[in-house]
Design a protein around this motif. Structure first.
Motif, PDB file in Angstrom:
ATOM      1  N   GLN A  52       2.327   8.651 -38.920  1.00 40.02           N
ATOM      2  CA  GLN A  52       2.466   8.364 -37.489  1.00 40.02           C
ATOM      3  C   GLN A  52       3.289   7.101 -37.267  1.00 40.02           C
ATOM      4  N   VAL A  53       3.061   6.081 -38.079  1.00 39.20           N
ATOM      5  CA  VAL A  53       3.802   4.828 -37.948  1.00 39.20           C
ATOM      6  C   VAL A  53       5.281   5.063 -38.201  1.00 39.20           C
ATOM      7  N   ARG A  54       5.602   5.817 -39.248  1.00 43.80           N
ATOM      8  CA  ARG A  54       7.010   6.101 -39.560  1.00 43.80           C
ATOM      9  C   ARG A  54       7.696   6.864 -38.445  1.00 43.80           C
ATOM     10  N   LYS A  55       6.959   7.746 -37.755  1.00 43.97           N
ATOM     11  CA  LYS A  55       7.565   8.578 -36.715  1.00 43.97           C
ATOM     12  C   LYS A  55       7.721   7.878 -35.365  1.00 43.97           C
ATOM     13  N   LEU A  56       7.090   6.715 -35.197  1.00 41.08           N
ATOM     14  CA  LEU A  56       7.210   6.006 -33.924  1.00 41.08           C
ATOM     15  C   LEU A  56       8.660   5.592 -33.708  1.00 41.08           C
ATOM     16  N   GLY A  57       9.180   5.939 -32.553  1.00 38.80           N
ATOM     17  CA  GLY A  57      10.571   5.623 -32.265  1.00 38.80           C
ATOM     18  C   GLY A  57      10.710   4.724 -31.058  1.00 38.80           C
ATOM     19  N   PRO A  58      11.927   4.242 -30.823  1.00 38.37           N
ATOM     20  CA  PRO A  58      12.154   3.353 -29.687  1.00 38.37           C
ATOM     21  C   PRO A  58      11.969   4.076 -28.358  1.00 38.37           C
ATOM     22  N   ALA A  59      11.639   3.310 -27.331  1.00 38.20           N
ATOM     23  CA  ALA A  59      11.508   3.814 -25.973  1.00 38.20           C
ATOM     24  C   ALA A  59      12.245   2.846 -25.055  1.00 38.20           C
ATOM     25  N   GLU A  60      12.319   3.189 -23.800  1.00 33.43           N
ATOM     26  CA  GLU A  60      13.032   2.350 -22.846  1.00 33.43           C
ATOM     27  C   GLU A  60      12.400   0.968 -22.724  1.00 33.43           C
ATOM     28  N   LYS A  61      11.064   0.917 -22.817  1.00 34.31           N
ATOM     29  CA  LYS A  61      10.332  -0.343 -22.740  1.00 34.31           C
ATOM     30  C   LYS A  61       9.492  -0.514 -24.000  1.00 34.31           C
ATOM     31  N   PRO A  62       9.162  -1.765 -24.364  1.00 33.45           N
ATOM     32  CA  PRO A  62       8.280  -1.962 -25.514  1.00 33.45           C
ATOM     33  C   PRO A  62       6.924  -1.298 -25.271  1.00 33.45           C
ATOM     34  N   TYR A  63       6.321  -0.783 -26.346  1.00 33.52           N
ATOM     35  CA  TYR A  63       4.998  -0.178 -26.219  1.00 33.52           C
ATOM     36  C   TYR A  63       4.165  -0.506 -27.448  1.00 33.52           C
ATOM     37  N   LYS A  64       2.851  -0.272 -27.319  1.00 38.70           N
ATOM     38  CA  LYS A  64       1.907  -0.558 -28.387  1.00 38.70           C
ATOM     39  C   LYS A  64       1.300   0.733 -28.914  1.00 38.70           C
ATOM     40  N   ALA A  65       1.150   0.808 -30.224  1.00 40.29           N
ATOM     41  CA  ALA A  65       0.432   1.908 -30.868  1.00 40.29           C
ATOM     42  C   ALA A  65      -0.805   1.285 -31.522  1.00 40.29           C
ATOM     43  N   SER A  66      -1.965   1.570 -30.973  1.00 41.10           N
ATOM     44  CA  SER A  66      -3.212   0.939 -31.431  1.00 41.10           C
ATOM     45  C   SER A  66      -3.702   1.530 -32.746  1.00 41.10           C
ATOM     46  N   ASP A  67      -4.237   0.661 -33.593  1.00 38.99           N
ATOM     47  CA  ASP A  67      -4.888   1.090 -34.826  1.00 38.99           C
ATOM     48  C   ASP A  67      -6.388   0.947 -34.633  1.00 38.99           C
ATOM     49  N   SER A  68      -6.946  -0.205 -34.908  1.00 36.97           N
ATOM     50  CA  SER A  68      -8.377  -0.439 -34.685  1.00 36.97           C
ATOM     51  C   SER A  68      -8.674  -1.929 -34.774  1.00 36.97           C
ATOM     52  N   ALA A  69      -9.787  -2.330 -34.182  1.00 38.83           N
ATOM     53  CA  ALA A  69     -10.282  -3.709 -34.235  1.00 38.83           C
ATOM     54  C   ALA A  69      -9.229  -4.734 -33.829  1.00 38.83           C
ATOM     55  N   GLY A  70      -8.446  -4.405 -32.822  1.00 42.21           N
ATOM     56  CA  GLY A  70      -7.467  -5.346 -32.292  1.00 42.21           C
ATOM     57  C   GLY A  70      -6.086  -5.261 -32.914  1.00 42.21           C
ATOM     58  N   LEU A  71      -5.929  -4.509 -34.005  1.00 41.35           N
ATOM     59  CA  LEU A  71      -4.631  -4.375 -34.664  1.00 41.35           C
ATOM     60  C   LEU A  71      -3.796  -3.322 -33.952  1.00 41.35           C
ATOM     61  N   TYR A  72      -2.526  -3.643 -33.718  1.00 34.08           N
ATOM     62  CA  TYR A  72      -1.625  -2.662 -33.134  1.00 34.08           C
ATOM     63  C   TYR A  72      -0.205  -2.904 -33.611  1.00 34.08           C
ATOM     64  N   LEU A  73       0.641  -1.917 -33.419  1.00 30.61           N
ATOM     65  CA  LEU A  73       2.045  -1.991 -33.786  1.00 30.61           C
ATOM     66  C   LEU A  73       2.842  -2.014 -32.491  1.00 30.61           C
ATOM     67  N   GLN A  74       3.612  -3.080 -32.289  1.00 31.44           N
ATOM     68  CA  GLN A  74       4.455  -3.164 -31.098  1.00 31.44           C
ATOM     69  C   GLN A  74       5.828  -2.635 -31.456  1.00 31.44           C
ATOM     70  N   VAL A  75       6.297  -1.641 -30.703  1.00 32.14           N
ATOM     71  CA  VAL A  75       7.592  -1.020 -30.949  1.00 32.14           C
ATOM     72  C   VAL A  75       8.530  -1.445 -29.831  1.00 32.14           C
ATOM     73  N   THR A  76       9.664  -2.023 -30.194  1.00 26.76           N
ATOM     74  CA  THR A  76      10.618  -2.529 -29.208  1.00 26.76           C
ATOM     75  C   THR A  76      11.665  -1.466 -28.870  1.00 26.76           C
ATOM     76  N   PRO A  77      12.417  -1.668 -27.799  1.00 26.48           N
ATOM     77  CA  PRO A  77      13.474  -0.703 -27.448  1.00 26.48           C
ATOM     78  C   PRO A  77      14.534  -0.554 -28.536  1.00 26.48           C
ATOM     79  N   SER A  78      14.719  -1.589 -29.366  1.00 33.35           N
ATOM     80  CA  SER A  78      15.694  -1.482 -30.459  1.00 33.35           C
ATOM     81  C   SER A  78      15.147  -0.703 -31.650  1.00 33.35           C
ATOM     82  N   GLY A  79      13.824  -0.426 -31.638  1.00 35.62           N
ATOM     83  CA  GLY A  79      13.218   0.353 -32.707  1.00 35.62           C
ATOM     84  C   GLY A  79      12.469  -0.477 -33.732  1.00 35.62           C
ATOM     85  N   SER A  80      12.516  -1.811 -33.623  1.00 35.92           N
ATOM     86  CA  SER A  80      11.779  -2.625 -34.589  1.00 35.92           C
ATOM     87  C   SER A  80      10.283  -2.517 -34.323  1.00 35.92           C
TER      88      SER A  80
END
Length: 91
Positions: free
Chosen positions: A6-34
């Motif tokens: 799932q992490v590998r498949k996350l792609g850029p969007a128009e605005k930054p977004y968060k993909a939650s894991d658990s216990a406060g950990l999340y992955l922030q994905v920026t419009p540039s794809g980082s």
């Protein structure tokens, strides 16, 4: 909870977004794809935010270990954390 696929498949969007894991950990994905591992937590009644590094330099399992170490340090403040920003601490 996120999986590595799932992490590998996350792609850029128009605005930054968060993909939650658990216990406060999340992955922030920026419009540039980082992708940046972050953790939101509360300390002393105030909200805090930590950054553990970028994916894939910091893997999902390393980010979870870093999160667990931070949570353990909050509970037991005299213990050293093993991981700092997803890397094993020296010493």
């Amino acid at each position: 909870m996120l999986t590595d696929l799932q992490v590998r498949k996350l792609g850029p969007a128009e605005k930054p977004y968060k993909a939650s894991d658990s216990a406060g950990l999340y992955l922030q994905v920026t419009p540039s794809g980082s992708k940046l591992w972050r953790m939101k937590y509360r300390f002393g009644g105030k909200e805090k935010l930590l950054s553990f590094g970028t994916y894939p330099e910091v893997s999902l399992s390393d980010a979870r270990r870093a999160r667990d170490d931070v949570r353990q340090a909050e509970t037991y403040p005299n213990r050293e954390t093993r991981y700092i920003y997803g890397r094993r601490a020296r010493g």
